[in-house]
Write a protein that holds these residues in place. Structure first.
Motif, mmCIF file in Angstrom:
data_model
loop_
_atom_site.group_PDB
_atom_site.id
_atom_site.type_symbol
_atom_site.label_atom_id
_atom_site.label_comp_id
_atom_site.label_asym_id
_atom_site.label_seq_id
_atom_site.Cartn_x
_atom_site.Cartn_y
_atom_site.Cartn_z
ATOM 1 N N GLN A 52 0.835 -1.190 0.000
ATOM 2 C CA GLN A 52 0.000 0.000 0.000
ATOM 3 C C GLN A 52 0.876 1.248 0.000
ATOM 4 O OE1 GLN A 52 -3.495 -0.195 0.311
ATOM 5 N NE2 GLN A 52 -3.621 2.005 -0.035
ATOM 6 N N ARG A 53 0.531 2.216 -0.837
ATOM 7 C CA ARG A 53 1.258 3.487 -0.803
ATOM 8 C C ARG A 53 1.098 4.120 0.577
ATOM 9 N NH1 ARG A 53 -1.269 4.058 -5.894
ATOM 10 N NH2 ARG A 53 0.206 3.966 -7.619
ATOM 11 N N TRP A 54 2.195 4.598 1.103
ATOM 12 C CA TRP A 54 2.133 5.191 2.435
ATOM 13 C C TRP A 54 1.561 6.601 2.375
ATOM 14 C CZ3 TRP A 54 2.156 4.313 7.433
ATOM 15 C CH2 TRP A 54 2.240 5.416 8.290
ATOM 16 N N THR A 55 0.477 6.796 3.093
ATOM 17 C CA THR A 55 -0.016 8.131 3.427
ATOM 18 C C THR A 55 -0.415 8.072 4.887
ATOM 19 O OG1 THR A 55 -2.331 7.670 2.872
ATOM 20 C CG2 THR A 55 -0.926 8.514 1.084
ATOM 21 N N TRP A 56 -0.417 9.191 5.538
ATOM 22 C CA TRP A 56 -0.791 9.200 6.950
ATOM 23 C C TRP A 56 -2.208 8.683 7.180
ATOM 24 C CZ3 TRP A 56 1.262 9.406 11.620
ATOM 25 C CH2 TRP A 56 2.595 9.779 11.740
ATOM 26 N N PRO A 57 -3.222 9.118 6.379
ATOM 27 C CA PRO A 57 -4.566 8.570 6.614
ATOM 28 C C PRO A 57 -4.629 7.054 6.459
ATOM 29 C CG PRO A 57 -4.692 10.553 5.279
ATOM 30 C CD PRO A 57 -3.245 10.203 5.382
ATOM 31 N N SER A 58 -3.964 6.527 5.419
ATOM 32 C CA SER A 58 -3.976 5.076 5.221
ATOM 33 C C SER A 58 -3.269 4.366 6.374
ATOM 34 C CB SER A 58 -3.295 4.730 3.893
ATOM 35 O OG SER A 58 -3.205 3.331 3.727
ATOM 36 N N GLY A 59 -2.130 4.900 6.813
ATOM 37 C CA GLY A 59 -1.405 4.284 7.915
ATOM 38 C C GLY A 59 -2.201 4.280 9.202
ATOM 39 N N VAL A 60 -2.843 5.407 9.527
ATOM 40 C CA VAL A 60 -3.646 5.493 10.751
ATOM 41 C C VAL A 60 -4.849 4.561 10.671
ATOM 42 C CG1 VAL A 60 -5.132 7.014 12.106
ATOM 43 C CG2 VAL A 60 -2.885 7.818 11.347
ATOM 44 N N ALA A 61 -5.495 4.511 9.502
ATOM 45 C CA ALA A 61 -6.670 3.653 9.348
ATOM 46 C C ALA A 61 -6.299 2.182 9.524
ATOM 47 C CB ALA A 61 -7.309 3.886 7.983
ATOM 48 N N HIS A 62 -5.195 1.759 8.922
ATOM 49 C CA HIS A 62 -4.753 0.377 9.100
ATOM 50 C C HIS A 62 -4.353 0.103 10.551
ATOM 51 C CE1 HIS A 62 -4.552 0.167 4.671
ATOM 52 N NE2 HIS A 62 -4.570 -1.140 4.835
ATOM 53 N N ALA A 63 -3.707 1.074 11.200
ATOM 54 C CA ALA A 63 -3.339 0.904 12.613
ATOM 55 C C ALA A 63 -4.587 0.729 13.473
ATOM 56 C CB ALA A 63 -2.520 2.101 13.087
ATOM 57 N N ALA A 64 -5.628 1.529 13.201
ATOM 58 C CA ALA A 64 -6.879 1.403 13.951
ATOM 59 C C ALA A 64 -7.530 0.047 13.710
ATOM 60 C CB ALA A 64 -7.835 2.524 13.552
ATOM 61 N N LEU A 65 -7.448 -0.457 12.475
ATOM 62 C CA LEU A 65 -7.983 -1.787 12.178
ATOM 63 C C LEU A 65 -7.245 -2.847 12.994
ATOM 64 C CD1 LEU A 65 -9.710 -3.764 10.549
ATOM 65 C CD2 LEU A 65 -7.994 -3.654 8.727
ATOM 66 N N GLY A 66 -5.932 -2.733 13.063
ATOM 67 C CA GLY A 66 -5.167 -3.670 13.873
ATOM 68 C C GLY A 66 -5.546 -3.599 15.342
ATOM 69 N N ALA A 67 -5.728 -2.377 15.850
ATOM 70 C CA ALA A 67 -6.080 -2.206 17.263
ATOM 71 C C ALA A 67 -7.451 -2.800 17.566
ATOM 72 C CB ALA A 67 -6.045 -0.723 17.623
ATOM 73 N N ALA A 68 -8.431 -2.533 16.694
ATOM 74 C CA ALA A 68 -9.778 -3.063 16.907
ATOM 75 C C ALA A 68 -9.779 -4.586 16.870
ATOM 76 C CB ALA A 68 -10.728 -2.499 15.854
ATOM 77 N N THR A 69 -9.041 -5.156 15.925
ATOM 78 C CA THR A 69 -8.959 -6.616 15.818
ATOM 79 C C THR A 69 -8.330 -7.217 17.070
ATOM 80 O OG1 THR A 69 -8.720 -6.405 13.412
ATOM 81 C CG2 THR A 69 -8.116 -8.513 14.396
ATOM 82 N N ASN A 70 -7.252 -6.609 17.540
ATOM 83 C CA ASN A 70 -6.606 -7.105 18.757
ATOM 84 C C ASN A 70 -7.514 -6.981 19.968
ATOM 85 O OD1 ASN A 70 -4.018 -8.295 18.509
ATOM 86 N ND2 ASN A 70 -3.177 -6.351 17.825
ATOM 87 N N MET A 71 -8.221 -5.873 20.084
ATOM 88 C CA MET A 71 -9.143 -5.707 21.213
ATOM 89 C C MET A 71 -10.168 -6.833 21.243
ATOM 90 S SD MET A 71 -9.910 -1.611 21.303
ATOM 91 C CE MET A 71 -8.630 -0.433 21.777
ATOM 92 N N LEU A 72 -10.754 -7.136 20.093
ATOM 93 C CA LEU A 72 -11.777 -8.176 20.041
ATOM 94 C C LEU A 72 -11.192 -9.545 20.383
ATOM 95 C CD1 LEU A 72 -13.648 -6.988 16.821
ATOM 96 C CD2 LEU A 72 -14.511 -6.901 19.164
ATOM 97 N N LEU A 73 -9.993 -9.837 19.878
ATOM 98 C CA LEU A 73 -9.377 -11.132 20.171
ATOM 99 C C LEU A 73 -8.975 -11.235 21.635
ATOM 100 C CD1 LEU A 73 -8.339 -13.853 19.217
ATOM 101 C CD2 LEU A 73 -6.208 -12.735 18.505
ATOM 102 N N ILE A 74 -8.378 -10.173 22.166
ATOM 103 C CA ILE A 74 -7.964 -10.174 23.581
ATOM 104 C C ILE A 74 -9.166 -10.356 24.489
ATOM 105 C CG2 ILE A 74 -7.038 -8.713 25.427
ATOM 106 C CD1 ILE A 74 -5.174 -7.509 23.241
ATOM 107 N N VAL A 75 -10.235 -9.640 24.189
ATOM 108 C CA VAL A 75 -11.435 -9.728 25.026
ATOM 109 C C VAL A 75 -12.077 -11.105 24.880
ATOM 110 C CG1 VAL A 75 -13.763 -8.833 25.344
ATOM 111 C CG2 VAL A 75 -11.845 -7.260 25.034
ATOM 112 N N GLY A 76 -12.126 -11.634 23.646
ATOM 113 C CA GLY A 76 -12.721 -12.945 23.450
ATOM 114 C C GLY A 76 -11.992 -14.028 24.224
ATOM 115 N N VAL A 77 -10.669 -14.062 24.100
ATOM 116 C CA VAL A 77 -9.873 -15.071 24.814
ATOM 117 C C VAL A 77 -9.867 -14.787 26.312
ATOM 118 C CG1 VAL A 77 -7.567 -16.060 25.077
ATOM 119 C CG2 VAL A 77 -8.435 -15.513 22.792
ATOM 120 N N GLY A 78 -9.672 -13.508 26.673
ATOM 121 C CA GLY A 78 -9.594 -13.154 28.082
ATOM 122 C C GLY A 78 -10.883 -13.413 28.836
ATOM 123 N N ALA A 79 -12.032 -13.160 28.179
ATOM 124 C CA ALA A 79 -13.319 -13.385 28.844
ATOM 125 C C ALA A 79 -13.570 -14.876 29.062
ATOM 126 C CB ALA A 79 -14.441 -12.762 28.015
#
Length: 671
Positions: A52-79
């Protein structure tokens, strides 16, 4: 070919690090950024693996996707395992990063060749300016003086609660223990608190939640501003027009600022001591009600939960608008929304649903149906995790304790002028006829403004509690401001048009006045920063030292009890042990299941005539330590000390000039 960022692209990152270091210091900044990296890593790897071409909006959006995915997995396993630990976060991050690398090769970027969208110097100027003005009030949050730690409004209100929840992950379970009511799990949206909670876990929960929370808040501020800027540019606005829109929008030039002069024009010295959020321009023309509205500036300061919800929503819209990913891969962003912020998340989910239904109707494709399914899951997940529990204090928020005054009809009549006053003259730019370019971003922004307006209107006229009404309207104003900023960037791109120049000049002037007042009020530069200030909570030095000792010496999982006191917004000074000590109290006013009977029992523990049997009862209530402070219930402090010294089931483990901490022990022997 992999496109890498140029040197100029690192200016926002340098500005963020500078702001974090100034506000939080090196160690808290390191912990915060390590936590952010753990959560965002899979998204960044996905962006890279897809070339993916690097732009700040694309980088932040992908970072947020990673964070949301991790939150759901952590909560699913942790719960399921009833477990939270930094090892769980690392394992989740590694697993999702590996999957992201595989998906990146499976779904390479399909964007056509050519230069990426240029953000240019205006973007860097925007980010640097926003981080600078946001950092100024943060510099004095928890300011250390000879008297103690000083917290000005509203860092001493809900931000206290956010810090307490971050520290509650020290209990090592998911969902976390209620830090203000340790006998139950937390019935509150706590997904965002995984970020500062992980930062504290990396440091062994020996650090104050304040520094890591502020550092993460600044990172979220960068992310939110970046996504708004990128979406406005994608919708066709120029870089200069977008810069003007975002800078004016963050200051949120409400007409309500005019009430400052109508209220107290005779005494300019007191002008800066007025809370701008409590003002209403319509009061100058006879209105007896007020629609609660706030600003993006305050959102960036001390509302990290709703800030992250908006960031996640805009990340989803960015990935959709840029065509960066297949729609099903973006669904973690939608699923996490209502667990990050239940009311605001519900508003944002409604926006997505309405836009999808209106745009596609019955002809919705598979991808759109997947999005609608993700919206339904998002709405149900807070109930499944106990975030929303109608058996707690949440139920009392639904119904008003007394009849509406003014009546619903009067409120409805005043709603529109009061709501429009929140956005000032900038709202007129939304109807500028030069904006004819079709864009899904503009359509979604309009949908967001409309849904937020309806949401605020219903909160105004329905017979719900005043607390829920204000809470709903504040969240709606945050969402509406984001939509307004995106929409007004295009008109401001035509800044040479006389009509636009007039509106921009008026809006800019109001923004300057509003922001100047906000900076002075939040920093207290014109007020006496002391315990006498109505907007200040002071944690005395001895209490601050004792709470630091609690973080360092009392084992994880231990429960304390101090003299219960209401929070700042209810006329008290709050419960400081969970806020700064990373340990829960058994009974506090903020506890979601705490009753008046519980509060009464807690107070009996600090009665000068307390008996050994009462201490045994405290042990049965799973209280391990008693926190005795001269600053709370100080009139009987000496008598309390004498009483505790006589009891065989209490052991003094810490003391300084004004604080003693007693451990409950030898309970069986007393039996």
């Amino acid at each position: 070919m992999i496109h890498t960022p140029g040197v100029r692209a690192f200016v926002p990152l340098a500005a963020l690090l500078a702001a974090q270091l100034a506000v939080a210091g090196p160690w808290a900044t390191t912990l915060a950024n390590l936590a952010l990296l753990c959560f965002s890593l899979p998204g960044l790897v996905l962006c890279r693996a897809r070339r993916q071409r690097w732009t700040w909006p694309s980088g932040v959006a992908h970072a947020a996707l990673g964070a949301a995915t991790n939150m759901l997995l952590i909560v699913g396993v942790g719960a399921v395992l009833d477990w939270f630990d930094v090892r769980l976060v690392v394992a989740s991050s590694l697993a999702t990063t590996g999957i992201a690398a595989l998906l990146g090769r499976r779904f390479p970027s399909e964007r056509p060749a050519g230069a990426p969208m240029a953000l240019g110097g205006p973007f860097s100027v925007t980010i640097v300016a926003i981080l600078a003005v946001t950092a100024v009030p943060m510099l004095v949050a928890g300011d250390s003086t000879a008297e103690g730690l000083i917290f000005r409004a509203y860092f001493n209100a809900d931000y206290f609660k956010h810090m307490g929840i971050a520290g509650s992950f020290s209990s090592g379970v998911l969902p976390p223990i209620d830090p203000f009511g340790a006998g139950t799990r937390l019935h509150y949206y706590w997904f965002q608190h995984l970020l500062p909670g992980t930062a504290l876990a990396i440091g062994g929960f020996r650090d104050s939640p304040l520094g890591v929370s502020l550092a993460i808040g600044l990172a979220q501020t960068l992310g939110l501003a970046t996504l708004v800027f990128g979406l406005a540019r994608q919708a066709g606005a120029s870089a200069i027009g977008t810069m003007l829109a975002v800078l004016i929008g963050v200051a949120s030039p409400s007409l309500d600022v005019l009430a400052l002069f109508g209220t107290n024009i005779a005494d300019a010295g007191l002008l800066w001591d007025i809370n701008q959020e409590l003002l209403a321009a319509t009061s100058l023309i006879g209105a007896h009600s007020d629609v609660a509205g706030s600003s993006l500036f305050r959102l960036n300061l001390y509302v990290p939960v709703h800030q992250l919800a908006l960031l996640v929503f805009l990340a989803w819209l960015t990935l959709r608008a840029f065509g960066s990913l297949p729609a099903p891969l973006t669904t973690p962003l939608i699923v996490a929304l209502c667990c990050i912020s239940t009311l605001l998340g519900g508003l944002l989910v409604a926006t997505i649903c309405l836009h999808t239904v209106v745009t596609h109707g019955r002809n919705a494709l598979y991808c759109e149906r997947v999005l609608l399914t993700a919206c339904l899951i998002s709405l149900g997940l807070p109930f499944l995790l106990g975030i929303v529990d109608l058996g707690t204090s949440h139920a009392r928020l639904l119904v008003a304790a007394e009849a509406l005054n003014p009546t619903a009809w009067q409120r409805a009549a005043w709603f529109l002028p009061q709501w429009l006053a929140t956005f000032g003259p900038m709202f007129l730019l939304l109807f500028w006829r030069g904006c004819t370019r079709p864009s899904e971003v503009r359509q979604m922004a309009w949908t967001l403004v409309i849904v937020a307006t309806v949401f605020a209107f219903l909160a105004e006229v329905l017979p719900i509690s005043a607390h829920l009404r204000i809470d709903s309207q504040l969240k709606a104003s945050f969402a509406a401001w984001v939509g307004v900023v995106v929409l007004m960037a295009m008109p401001l791109s035509a800044i040479r048009a006389p009509q636009v120049q007039v509106l921009a000049a008026v809006g800019g002037l109001l923004a300057a006045v509003s922001l100047s007042h906000e900076l002075l009020w939040h920093t207290g530069l014109t007020a006496a920063r002391s315990t006498l200030s109505a907007d200040t909570v002071l944690i005395p030095s001895d209490d601050a030292l004792a709470i630091a000792w609690i973080r360092q010496q009392i084992p994880a999982g231990a429960v304390l009890q101090d003299w219960p006191e209401p929070d700042f917004l209810k006329g008290g000074r709050d419960t400081w042990i969970p806020v700064l000590g990373n340990h829960p109290v058994r009974y506090g006013y903020r506890g979601t299941r705490t009753t008046e009977t519980d509060i009464s029992f807690a107070r009996t523990l600090f009665d000068p005539d307390v008996s050994a049997q009462t201490i045994i009862d405290a042990s049965r209530h799973e209280i391990d330590y008693l926190y005795l402070s001269r600053s709370k219930g100080g009139a009987t402090y000496a008598r309390n000390v004498a009483a505790y010294m006589r009891l065989p089931n209490l052991e003094l483990v810490y003391q300084n000039g004004s604080v003693q901490i007693w451990k409950i022990t030898n309970v069986q022997a007393v039996h």
